[in-house]
Write a protein that holds these residues in place. Sequence first.
Motif, PDB file in Angstrom:
ATOM      1  N   LEU A  14       0.828  -1.202   0.000  1.00 53.22           N
ATOM      2  CA  LEU A  14       0.000   0.000   0.000  1.00 53.22           C
ATOM      3  C   LEU A  14       0.862   1.252   0.000  1.00 53.22           C
ATOM      4  O   LEU A  14       0.624   2.192  -0.773  1.00 53.22           O
ATOM      5  N   ARG A  15       1.878   1.278   0.854  1.00 56.09           N
ATOM      6  CA  ARG A  15       2.766   2.446   0.919  1.00 56.09           C
ATOM      7  C   ARG A  15       3.517   2.636  -0.392  1.00 56.09           C
ATOM      8  O   ARG A  15       3.636   3.763  -0.889  1.00 56.09           O
ATOM      9  N   GLY A  16       4.021   1.544  -0.976  1.00 54.83           N
ATOM     10  CA  GLY A  16       4.758   1.651  -2.232  1.00 54.83           C
ATOM     11  C   GLY A  16       3.907   2.188  -3.360  1.00 54.83           C
ATOM     12  O   GLY A  16       4.391   2.931  -4.220  1.00 54.83           O
ATOM     13  N   ASN A  17       2.628   1.826  -3.372  1.00 53.02           N
ATOM     14  CA  ASN A  17       1.729   2.314  -4.414  1.00 53.02           C
ATOM     15  C   ASN A  17       1.579   3.826  -4.335  1.00 53.02           C
ATOM     16  O   ASN A  17       1.610   4.535  -5.356  1.00 53.02           O
ATOM     17  N   ILE A  18       1.448   4.342  -3.127  1.00 51.50           N
ATOM     18  CA  ILE A  18       1.292   5.790  -2.945  1.00 51.50           C
ATOM     19  C   ILE A  18       2.610   6.507  -3.211  1.00 51.50           C
ATOM     20  O   ILE A  18       2.632   7.618  -3.760  1.00 51.50           O
ATOM     21  N   ASP A  19       3.734   5.868  -2.839  1.00 50.86           N
ATOM     22  CA  ASP A  19       5.046   6.453  -3.108  1.00 50.86           C
ATOM     23  C   ASP A  19       5.279   6.689  -4.601  1.00 50.86           C
ATOM     24  O   ASP A  19       6.072   7.558  -4.981  1.00 50.86           O
ATOM     25  N   GLU A  20       4.606   5.899  -5.443  1.00 55.06           N
ATOM     26  CA  GLU A  20       4.745   6.071  -6.888  1.00 55.06           C
ATOM     27  C   GLU A  20       4.246   7.432  -7.349  1.00 55.06           C
ATOM     28  O   GLU A  20       4.648   7.926  -8.401  1.00 55.06           O
ATOM     29  N   PHE A  21       3.363   8.024  -6.566  1.00 57.08           N
ATOM     30  CA  PHE A  21       2.819   9.333  -6.958  1.00 57.08           C
ATOM     31  C   PHE A  21       3.328  10.459  -6.062  1.00 57.08           C
ATOM     32  O   PHE A  21       3.627  11.549  -6.539  1.00 57.08           O
ATOM     33  N   ILE A  22       3.430  10.199  -4.748  1.00 58.03           N
ATOM     34  CA  ILE A  22       3.936  11.218  -3.822  1.00 58.03           C
ATOM     35  C   ILE A  22       5.438  11.009  -3.710  1.00 58.03           C
ATOM     36  O   ILE A  22       5.926  10.227  -2.903  1.00 58.03           O
ATOM     37  N   ARG A  23       6.175  11.703  -4.532  1.00 56.69           N
ATOM     38  CA  ARG A  23       7.607  11.443  -4.687  1.00 56.69           C
ATOM     39  C   ARG A  23       8.433  11.948  -3.506  1.00 56.69           C
ATOM     40  O   ARG A  23       8.260  13.080  -3.037  1.00 56.69           O
ATOM     41  N   GLY A  24       9.337  11.085  -3.019  1.00 56.28           N
ATOM     42  CA  GLY A  24      10.330  11.502  -2.034  1.00 56.28           C
ATOM     43  C   GLY A  24       9.787  11.789  -0.654  1.00 56.28           C
ATOM     44  O   GLY A  24      10.464  12.424   0.154  1.00 56.28           O
ATOM     45  N   LYS A  25       8.578  11.320  -0.345  1.00 56.71           N
ATOM     46  CA  LYS A  25       7.977  11.591   0.963  1.00 56.71           C
ATOM     47  C   LYS A  25       7.519  10.292   1.622  1.00 56.71           C
ATOM     48  O   LYS A  25       6.416  10.181   2.137  1.00 56.71           O
ATOM     49  N   SER A  26       8.399   9.303   1.611  1.00 51.87           N
ATOM     50  CA  SER A  26       8.035   7.982   2.093  1.00 51.87           C
ATOM     51  C   SER A  26       7.620   7.993   3.557  1.00 51.87           C
ATOM     52  O   SER A  26       6.667   7.307   3.945  1.00 51.87           O
ATOM     53  N   GLU A  27       8.313   8.757   4.393  1.00 46.41           N
ATOM     54  CA  GLU A  27       7.974   8.777   5.810  1.00 46.41           C
ATOM     55  C   GLU A  27       6.647   9.490   6.055  1.00 46.41           C
ATOM     56  O   GLU A  27       5.873   9.107   6.937  1.00 46.41           O
ATOM     57  N   VAL A  28       6.364  10.518   5.271  1.00 51.02           N
ATOM     58  CA  VAL A  28       5.074  11.200   5.364  1.00 51.02           C
ATOM     59  C   VAL A  28       3.953  10.229   5.006  1.00 51.02           C
ATOM     60  O   VAL A  28       2.928  10.151   5.692  1.00 51.02           O
ATOM     61  N   VAL A  29       4.145   9.470   3.935  1.00 47.96           N
ATOM     62  CA  VAL A  29       3.157   8.480   3.520  1.00 47.96           C
ATOM     63  C   VAL A  29       2.983   7.414   4.603  1.00 47.96           C
ATOM     64  O   VAL A  29       1.871   7.000   4.924  1.00 47.96           O
ATOM     65  N   ILE A 188       8.521  15.103  -9.920  1.00 51.81           N
ATOM     66  CA  ILE A 188       7.217  15.758  -9.761  1.00 51.81           C
ATOM     67  C   ILE A 188       6.886  16.583 -10.993  1.00 51.81           C
ATOM     68  O   ILE A 188       5.754  16.586 -11.493  1.00 51.81           O
ATOM     69  N   LEU A 189       7.893  17.271 -11.514  1.00 53.05           N
ATOM     70  CA  LEU A 189       7.700  18.081 -12.722  1.00 53.05           C
ATOM     71  C   LEU A 189       7.307  17.197 -13.903  1.00 53.05           C
ATOM     72  O   LEU A 189       6.392  17.517 -14.679  1.00 53.05           O
ATOM     73  N   ALA A 190       7.976  16.051 -14.036  1.00 55.85           N
ATOM     74  CA  ALA A 190       7.666  15.124 -15.124  1.00 55.85           C
ATOM     75  C   ALA A 190       6.240  14.589 -15.014  1.00 55.85           C
ATOM     76  O   ALA A 190       5.525  14.457 -16.015  1.00 55.85           O
ATOM     77  N   ASP A 191       5.810  14.268 -13.788  1.00 57.47           N
ATOM     78  CA  ASP A 191       4.433  13.812 -13.582  1.00 57.47           C
ATOM     79  C   ASP A 191       3.435  14.894 -13.975  1.00 57.47           C
ATOM     80  O   ASP A 191       2.376  14.613 -14.552  1.00 57.47           O
ATOM     81  N   GLY A 192       3.780  16.137 -13.648  1.00 58.78           N
ATOM     82  CA  GLY A 192       2.897  17.244 -14.010  1.00 58.78           C
ATOM     83  C   GLY A 192       2.801  17.446 -15.507  1.00 58.78           C
ATOM     84  O   GLY A 192       1.717  17.692 -16.049  1.00 58.78           O
ATOM     85  N   ILE A 193       3.931  17.340 -16.189  1.00 58.44           N
ATOM     86  CA  ILE A 193       3.931  17.489 -17.644  1.00 58.44           C
ATOM     87  C   ILE A 193       3.113  16.381 -18.293  1.00 58.44           C
ATOM     88  O   ILE A 193       2.399  16.602 -19.287  1.00 58.44           O
ATOM     89  N   ALA A 194       3.191  15.171 -17.730  1.00 62.12           N
ATOM     90  CA  ALA A 194       2.435  14.029 -18.263  1.00 62.12           C
ATOM     91  C   ALA A 194       0.975  14.055 -17.812  1.00 62.12           C
ATOM     92  O   ALA A 194       0.214  13.151 -18.170  1.00 62.12           O
ATOM     93  N   ARG A 195       0.592  15.069 -17.048  1.00 61.84           N
ATOM     94  CA  ARG A 195      -0.777  15.204 -16.534  1.00 61.84           C
ATOM     95  C   ARG A 195      -1.185  13.992 -15.706  1.00 61.84           C
ATOM     96  O   ARG A 195      -2.303  13.509 -15.781  1.00 61.84           O
ATOM     97  N   ARG A 196      -0.243  13.473 -14.921  1.00 63.72           N
ATOM     98  CA  ARG A 196      -0.518  12.314 -14.075  1.00 63.72           C
ATOM     99  C   ARG A 196      -1.309  12.752 -12.860  1.00 63.72           C
ATOM    100  O   ARG A 196      -1.000  13.759 -12.225  1.00 63.72           O
ATOM    101  N   ARG A 197      -2.344  11.999 -12.521  1.00 63.70           N
ATOM    102  CA  ARG A 197      -3.226  12.338 -11.418  1.00 63.70           C
ATOM    103  C   ARG A 197      -3.344  11.154 -10.459  1.00 63.70           C
ATOM    104  O   ARG A 197      -3.219  10.003 -10.871  1.00 63.70           O
ATOM    105  N   PRO A 198      -3.616  11.426  -9.156  1.00 56.66           N
ATOM    106  CA  PRO A 198      -3.758  10.314  -8.207  1.00 56.66           C
ATOM    107  C   PRO A 198      -4.902   9.377  -8.556  1.00 56.66           C
ATOM    108  O   PRO A 198      -4.875   8.197  -8.192  1.00 56.66           O
TER     109      PRO A 198
END
Length: 321
Positions: A14-29, A188-198
């Motif tokens: 579950l954590r790894g799935n969210i980490d795929e979108f929330i970059r670099g914030k593993s402890e927050v997740v 994060i910038l690349a995800d934004g350019i690709a219009r990636r959404r949660p």
Amino acid sequence: MRDAAVLQRGFEELRGNIDEFIRGKSEVVRLALVCLLAEGHLLIEDVPGVAKTSLAKAIARSVAGASVRRIQFTPDLLPSDVTGVQVYDQGSGRFEFRQGPVFTNILLGDEINRASPKTQSALLEVMAEGQVTVDGHPVRVPSPFLCIATQNPVEHQGTYALPEAQLDRFMMRINVGYPDGLADEVSILADGIARRRPEQLTSVMELDDLRMMIRAVREQHVAGNLQEYIASVVRATRAHPEVTLGVSPRGGIALAAAAQAYSLCAGRAFVTADDVKAVAVPVLNHRLLLTPDARIEHRTPESIVRDILTTAPAPTGQGSR
């Protein structure tokens, strides 16, 4: 109870799935999911644009079968817009209750501190007791029920400070923060350019599996000396010279529950002092009111909790009492 290693693998997936979108914030997740498994409510506070709402959406999207509703809090929002409203049905000649968005598994409260205190207080009963009172009768909301609220710092224009009673209903308050490094910022910038959404995330856990993990958290062993340690940390906040309002007994219960969830996520069936320390700051920081002198000295609730953790004698090992 299921094998601790199996539960840990479920959590890590579950954590790894969210980490795929929330970059670099593993402890927050991790902390956000610990709050979910401990049946607590989560307050995410930070400046605009750091993925507060995206984190909440990513958690909701990762659990298949969970109902999700969202409230955009605004100054003109009414309490009935949150809990529901009685509507007169001409056909039956009776009033019928139309359920509000709180009747869901995961409630996303976006910018909660932009609503008036009256509207904010509409969440008090449902967050504390999992129900809404309609004409004197309690109506249960679905289980599990998790409120994930976001807010901007109170010094920002157009915000209302959450009252202490409302803050105390949240198990944790966490900050997302800016990206830690250049590589995370680029991702994060690349995800934004690709219009990636949660909303594009794949669900990795069924709602029944989430319920099973929540039940397992309740069974995590908290030895007597660990209970004494938690109580001593809570009591130390009330005696601290820089604190005018310390942590309530409800806060102590929240700290124990969060430590139970953290220990399960670590693959253990028992709580240690390190589990308590790992969750103490996000569980306790929003429950402290500092003295004026402490605020002038730029002291923060987080720093005071850390000071207490360094001075309170902690038991070692699992404990047996």
